[in-house]
Design a protein around this motif. Structure first.
Motif, short mmCIF file in Angstrom:
data_model
loop_
_atom_site.label_atom_id
_atom_site.label_comp_id
_atom_site.label_asym_id
_atom_site.label_seq_id
_atom_site.Cartn_x
_atom_site.Cartn_y
_atom_site.Cartn_z
N TYR A 3 0.87 -1.17 0.00
CA TYR A 3 0.00 0.00 0.00
C TYR A 3 0.91 1.22 0.00
O TYR A 3 2.14 1.09 0.10
CB TYR A 3 -0.92 0.00 1.22
CG TYR A 3 -0.21 -0.27 2.53
CD1 TYR A 3 0.34 0.77 3.28
CD2 TYR A 3 -0.05 -1.57 2.99
CE1 TYR A 3 1.02 0.53 4.46
CE2 TYR A 3 0.63 -1.83 4.18
CZ TYR A 3 1.17 -0.78 4.91
OH TYR A 3 1.85 -1.02 6.07
N ILE A 4 0.34 2.39 -0.14
CA ILE A 4 1.16 3.60 -0.17
C ILE A 4 1.94 3.73 1.13
O ILE A 4 1.36 3.72 2.22
CB ILE A 4 0.28 4.85 -0.40
CG1 ILE A 4 -0.36 4.79 -1.79
CG2 ILE A 4 1.10 6.13 -0.25
CD1 ILE A 4 -1.34 5.91 -2.06
N GLY A 5 3.25 3.79 1.02
CA GLY A 5 4.10 3.91 2.19
C GLY A 5 4.49 2.59 2.83
O GLY A 5 5.17 2.59 3.87
N THR A 24 7.17 -3.27 -1.88
CA THR A 24 6.68 -2.61 -3.09
C THR A 24 5.69 -3.50 -3.84
O THR A 24 5.62 -4.71 -3.63
CB THR A 24 7.84 -2.26 -4.03
OG1 THR A 24 8.42 -3.49 -4.52
CG2 THR A 24 8.90 -1.43 -3.32
N ASN A 25 4.94 -2.89 -4.75
CA ASN A 25 4.02 -3.66 -5.60
C ASN A 25 4.79 -4.71 -6.40
O ASN A 25 4.33 -5.85 -6.55
CB ASN A 25 3.28 -2.73 -6.55
CG ASN A 25 2.34 -1.78 -5.84
OD1 ASN A 25 2.07 -1.93 -4.65
ND2 ASN A 25 1.84 -0.78 -6.56
#
Length: 269
Positions: free
Chosen positions: A34-36, A40-41
């Protein structure tokens, strides 16, 4: 359902959080980004057998597209976004098996999927067919198989229209007319309480981006709004003229065109 490594992109809220909880309770090894987040994706995709995209509607296609270089033929990719055409078509550019999902209920109702409805499109299912069927069975949800284009068209009427008119426009008019909301609820009829309930359930989620995206990201929303305005203008003309017979006829025509089957079934909701 044999345990596989599950990766969820967008795991911190909404249906991403719900899906994370579903697999965690069943003991699956699971990672999420998720963001932060510290992962990582790209790392989620590379480390997972099953990849589930659960990001906001407006960035779903972009996020999937960015992950295409890291897909593998031995993976299953799924998404849980509201609109299916863009997400499914982009996932099909990957090497993975592909299933499009749309849980037809709100994230706040997602503690259990038992008895809920899920729209499903088996876009490309090869080695993962057995696992996918076991997964859907394990959710205990009612599965509605549907083509992405058909699904997205009907979401305009099943989500976009009632949310816009029965929640947001109604809320705006309530405020514009200066009603005291406590008194309004005290005097509300059974019918109006159901209508107000939609306002409350949507706003209570505090997921305003989701409901904005449902309107913004559907290509048919602008036309839908034009039809809403046209219908209101028809009623306004009859009200201004105090044309009771005209309005009765207008309502009767709606009843006739919708048909007795729809009216009877809708009345049970």
């Amino acid at each position: 359902m044999r345990a596989k490594k599950i990766g969820i992109i967008g795991s911190s809220r909404g249906f991403g959080k719900s899906v994370y909880g579903f697999f965690a309770k069943k003991g699956f090894p699971i990672t999420g980004s998720y963001i932060g987040s510290p992962i990582t994706n790209k790392e989620v995709v590379e480390d997972s057998d099953v990849v589930i995209f659960a990001v906001p509607i407006g960035v779903t296609v972009q996020v999937i597209d960015e992950m295409l270089p890291y897909s593998r033929e031995d993976q299953l990719w799924m998404d849980v976004t509201t609109y299916k055409v863009g997400a499914v078509n982009t996932m099909l550019k990957s090497s993975a098996d592909v299933i499009g999902l749309h849980p037809l209920f709100g994230p706040t109702e997602a503690d259990t999927w038992r008895g809920q409805k899920i729209a499903v499109h088996m876009a490309r299912v090869r080695a993962w067919s057995g696992w996918a069927l076991d997964f859907l069975k394990a959710t205990e949800a009612r599965v509605e198989l549907v083509d992405p284009a058909v699904h997205d068209f009907y979401m305009l009427g099943a989500q976009g229209l009632p949310q816009l008119l029965n929640a947001f426009v109604q809320a705006k008019v309530i405020l514009a007319l200066g009603f005291d909301t406590k008194q309004l609820l005290k005097l509300a009829t059974r019918f109006s309480r159901k209508s107000f309930g939609l306002i409350g359930r949507i706003l209570q989620q505090k997921n305003h981006r989701l409901y904005a995206d449902i309107q913004i990201e559907h290509p048919g929303t602008a036309h839908m709004i034009k039809e809403c305005i046209a219908a209101l203008r028809e009623v306004q003309v009859m009200v201004d003229r105090k044309d009771q017979l005209g309005l009765i006829s207008w309502i009767e025509e709606l009843d006739k065109q919708l048909g007795p089957d729809f009216v009877a079934e809708a009345a049970k909701l």
